[in-house]
Design an enzyme around this catalytic site. Structure first.
Site, short mmCIF file in Angstrom:
data_model
loop_
_atom_site.label_atom_id
_atom_site.label_comp_id
_atom_site.label_asym_id
_atom_site.label_seq_id
_atom_site.Cartn_x
_atom_site.Cartn_y
_atom_site.Cartn_z
N HIS D 195 0.85 -1.19 0.00
CA HIS D 195 0.00 0.00 0.00
C HIS D 195 0.89 1.24 0.00
O HIS D 195 1.86 1.30 0.75
CB HIS D 195 -0.93 0.00 1.21
CG HIS D 195 -1.87 1.17 1.21
ND1 HIS D 195 -2.97 1.24 0.38
CD2 HIS D 195 -1.88 2.33 1.91
CE1 HIS D 195 -3.61 2.38 0.57
NE2 HIS D 195 -2.97 3.06 1.49
N GLY D 204 -7.05 3.20 1.96
CA GLY D 204 -8.03 3.41 0.90
C GLY D 204 -7.44 4.03 -0.35
O GLY D 204 -6.25 3.92 -0.62
N LEU D 230 -9.97 -3.76 4.30
CA LEU D 230 -9.04 -3.08 3.38
C LEU D 230 -7.90 -2.38 4.12
O LEU D 230 -8.14 -1.57 5.02
CB LEU D 230 -9.84 -2.06 2.54
CG LEU D 230 -9.02 -1.31 1.48
CD1 LEU D 230 -8.49 -2.27 0.41
CD2 LEU D 230 -9.85 -0.20 0.85
N ASP D 231 -6.68 -2.66 3.72
CA ASP D 231 -5.48 -1.98 4.23
C ASP D 231 -5.35 -2.09 5.73
O ASP D 231 -4.80 -1.20 6.39
CB ASP D 231 -5.48 -0.50 3.81
CG ASP D 231 -5.46 -0.33 2.31
OD1 ASP D 231 -4.91 -1.20 1.62
OD2 ASP D 231 -6.01 0.67 1.81
N ASP D 232 -5.82 -3.20 6.28
CA ASP D 232 -5.82 -3.34 7.73
C ASP D 232 -5.06 -4.58 8.20
O ASP D 232 -4.95 -4.84 9.40
CB ASP D 232 -7.28 -3.43 8.22
CG ASP D 232 -7.38 -3.42 9.71
OD1 ASP D 232 -6.87 -2.45 10.31
OD2 ASP D 232 -7.94 -4.37 10.29
#
Lengths: 287, 287, 287, 287
Positions: D195, D204, D230-232
């Site tokens: 990311h 995000g 998401l992205d976690d």
């Protein structure tokens, strides 16, 4: 004063010697069989040289002093060299300073906050400018002037003081004198120095002037053990900061202070936590 | 291919010379009076040496070729040296490579993405390993072997090629040969080299071996203009990465690649954007 | 106490406003025509927003106070906002502290070495732990306790003190209280805060606990201007340090101190050198 | 192709579970008694949670497949979870890409140089732009378009392919699609994503735009295991680069590429060397 120590006393062994099968098992077993509890164990093998390095920290069930001797004998019988520290015996540190204050004041503040598992036993200086802040922190200050003619004599007085204070480590916090080979041979403990360049670049005098003149784009600082050869001892820690054409020598000096403070503090902390093992002219740092 | 250029052509002047009152006003006025639009203006004064440096970029109202000459005359009359680039005339770059591919492949990929405001005109190598990837990217590949006996002859062929291609910049992307003073004097353009250490530490051969042997805690890379003295030219960019006792020479080599790639690319990009001014053995980088 | 000031007094203007042709020439000319000597001039254009930013520093031939007003009028007539500082008028700084000492002690030491071109006029704390070190450095210490019920009243006393001392800048050196929107609206000067995370990650309370819980591999510190929204003001400077799974929250706290000290000091120094221009919720830092 | 493997096959176990006395001794003994040679052993204890973690690598005297099962049974009997890799069984990696090429091209070049101890078995893309470079490197390229209506179907095809290729790891090299919770539950192997921000900041879409808008002074990149949120997912590696007001969003995008390339490569390399242990939403990385 020492926030870093765990609640229960521990032993920390640093050992190294010729690699051989079963070393990890043997040391772990020795401790386990005596109901010790291993908290940390870190190994390293120098494959080229065939040397095994280990740092092992454990809570001993019995009296730590006896355990220390027994473990030492056991490890030596395996052909290894070993040095063992007890977390409840704080190393005794002397600071050598001159007039420059940033590393010294920073070191004192860290010590007061409990960053260093050590007793700070005295400050030795060839000047008197830093007496007042030393006394503010409640530490003894010894003024030993150093002149061209009196260097030998001054070093004798310093060694005397170190013995009286039973010092385990000397930290040169920008002490602007070169310690002689004689001093290092007789002072009876390791000496950590902070040099204001990324060694081996810019050894010797006025490293920021040298860096400015060469036009480098990074300045550095290096903490190392002092040896008889100037700025050549085993390196413990290094760091750098970006600089550019807008920075004068004066700017480099100012920006370099942040590096010197943090690099020296990190190196001393690692040493005091018994994480640094010297071999040849290099260090293994079990961080 | 050149994503970095602004829509409208601009001129970029790099000038330097003895400091004197009113220089900022004079250059700005000259442009303003001709209806030019200054996009960027950056100054630097070396207070010790009394030298004024400026990078100034502007959109010219008239034909840029004439404006270039006029501005040049104007600045020279002020006693300054000047070099002027036009954004719509892309510099022509030749890459020198050997067998080592990481810097080269990375450079090609960046160029394809539009990172460099330049034409990549040819690749010259003393080996043939990199022919295939060169041709994949649609570039001419010239194999010029270099032997002990044939170095002079090989350099002549290289210079010939550089002239044929009207090359403005040579980039040594880990080209493992030392270019002679003769070559540098006759090749007709600057040469940017990437050295795999934090210069001036570990100049010369096998810097990662040198770094490993000295036990440093950071490895570095340095992009510099090649001069007749090996690894001694003006430094454009440097960067470092932390290493420790667990890293073998092989690990240093691998970890160093990331530094070499990014440091070389940054230096070349700055050069191509006409941001680097050399004076003495140092650089001013208007970044 | 102020080693950073040049020998001769200078003016430094920070200006910004709608971009228009000739701005660089116009400001430079204005100074040149009055026999001023421009020492530094740095520009920036926000191409999207169409805003021009400039920092310009010069030695004025005449009386600086009058020149300041004249330049101000001239620039405003161009439709720009401007703020002008005189190097011979030192800004007056108040420090807000609580019990945590590292940032504060570090700040005092830097100030004593001449790192900040400022007068340190007083220290305000809601506790008394830092009185002794404050007085060691010869500064007035004001104890204003802050309770849930008494916050409004305490802030009134703080604002009163700031007015009495004619304070130009408040520095929160780990002052562990949130300043109210009212306070910020009435205190009459900017407030710089150091937050112990890489904002916008981990705003609010206990950022090191938040970072530890999320398992990040870097911790950070952020210096920003305080605004009515907590930890949301314009960012001046940020830095990070690597951490790993071996680091407890306590380790993060200790390692973070180095970041907090250097990031706060750098931000304050830039502010005091009149290098920071706020627009919207962002900063332009002419470093 | 795999320069990183030692000459002799080794086993690497990653284990974790409730801490208990003697774990270091027990695992070391088990290996020593079977004439195994421990090459590396690294431990970690989460003191708060009371969990013990270990990575241990050894040369087995006997057949590694049997040894693997036996060690696994032994460790499970101690109440621990374990995962064991054999150095002579290369993990099989699939790359997911879109149109953006920098991470992908960089990954291929590193793989070709032997940086990853893995087989690269196929490339899956929702576009065709990267087919040519994939085929240059001799790898199969599968085009699976993804539309709003066809996402479910596309994911089914992807899972099918992963099974056919017996894939052990999916690497998302800037694959610009969100993988569904269903996909992650059925794909049968971990997925590493890069990311382009310093998570948890700017999760995000369009993180560089978010960063530019907030005015941060550092941009970052984060490699993590993909999870249903998401992205976690658990973070493996992060790095940052300084930026300033002169950088447009486009500059951030360009500068960020270097971070994305090196952070993704480092995370994947650690995973492939069996150095990353996930627990809760965090990772232990035995580097």
């Amino acid at each position: 004063m020492n926030a870093a120590s765990p609640a229960k006393p521990t032993l920390v062994a640093l050992l190294h010697g010729p690699d051989q099968p079963g070393l990890v098992a043997k040391t772990a077993n020795w401790i386990y069989e005596r109901d010790g509890n291993i908290l940390h164990a870190d190994q390293h093998r120098d494959d080229e040289a065939g040397i095994f390095f280990q740092r092992i920290e454990w809570e001993a069930a019995g009296a730590t002093e006896g355990e220390k001797e027994d473990f030492s004998s056991f490890v030596k019988a395996l052909g290894m060299k070993v040095s063992i520290a007890q977390s409840n015996v704080l190393p005794r540190v002397a600071l050598f300073v001159s007039k420059i204050e940033h590393c010294f004041v920073d070191f004192l503040a860290r010590w007061k906050m409990g960053d260093f598992p050590a007793e700070l036993v005295c400050v030795i200086s060839n000047h008197t400018e830093l007496r007042s802040i030393t006394e503010y922190y409640g530490l003894p200050f010894h003024h030993i002037p150093v002149g061209k003619e009196t260097k030998k004599e001054a070093e004798n007085s310093q060694v005397s003081l170190l013995r009286d204070y039973k010092v385990d480590l000397v930290v040169m916090a920008r002490y602007m004198q070169v310690l002689s080979a004689d001093f290092l041979a007789t002072c009876g403990c390791p000496v950590i120095n902070i040099h204001h360049s990324f060694l081996p670049a810019f050894a010797g005098a006025k490293p920021y002037h040298q860096a400015h003149s060469r036009g480098v784009k990074l300045i550095g600082a290096t903490a190392h053990y002092a040896t008889a050869v100037l700025d050549d001892g085993p390196i413990i820690q290094q760091d750098v900061s970006p600089v550019n054409h807008r920075h004068s020598v004066r700017d480099l000096v100012r920006r370099g202070r942040d590096l010197e403070k943090s690099v020296l503090a990190q190196a001393v902390r690692w040493h005091l936590e018994h994480r640094v093992l010297v071999y040849g002219n290099k260090t293994v740092v079990f961080d």
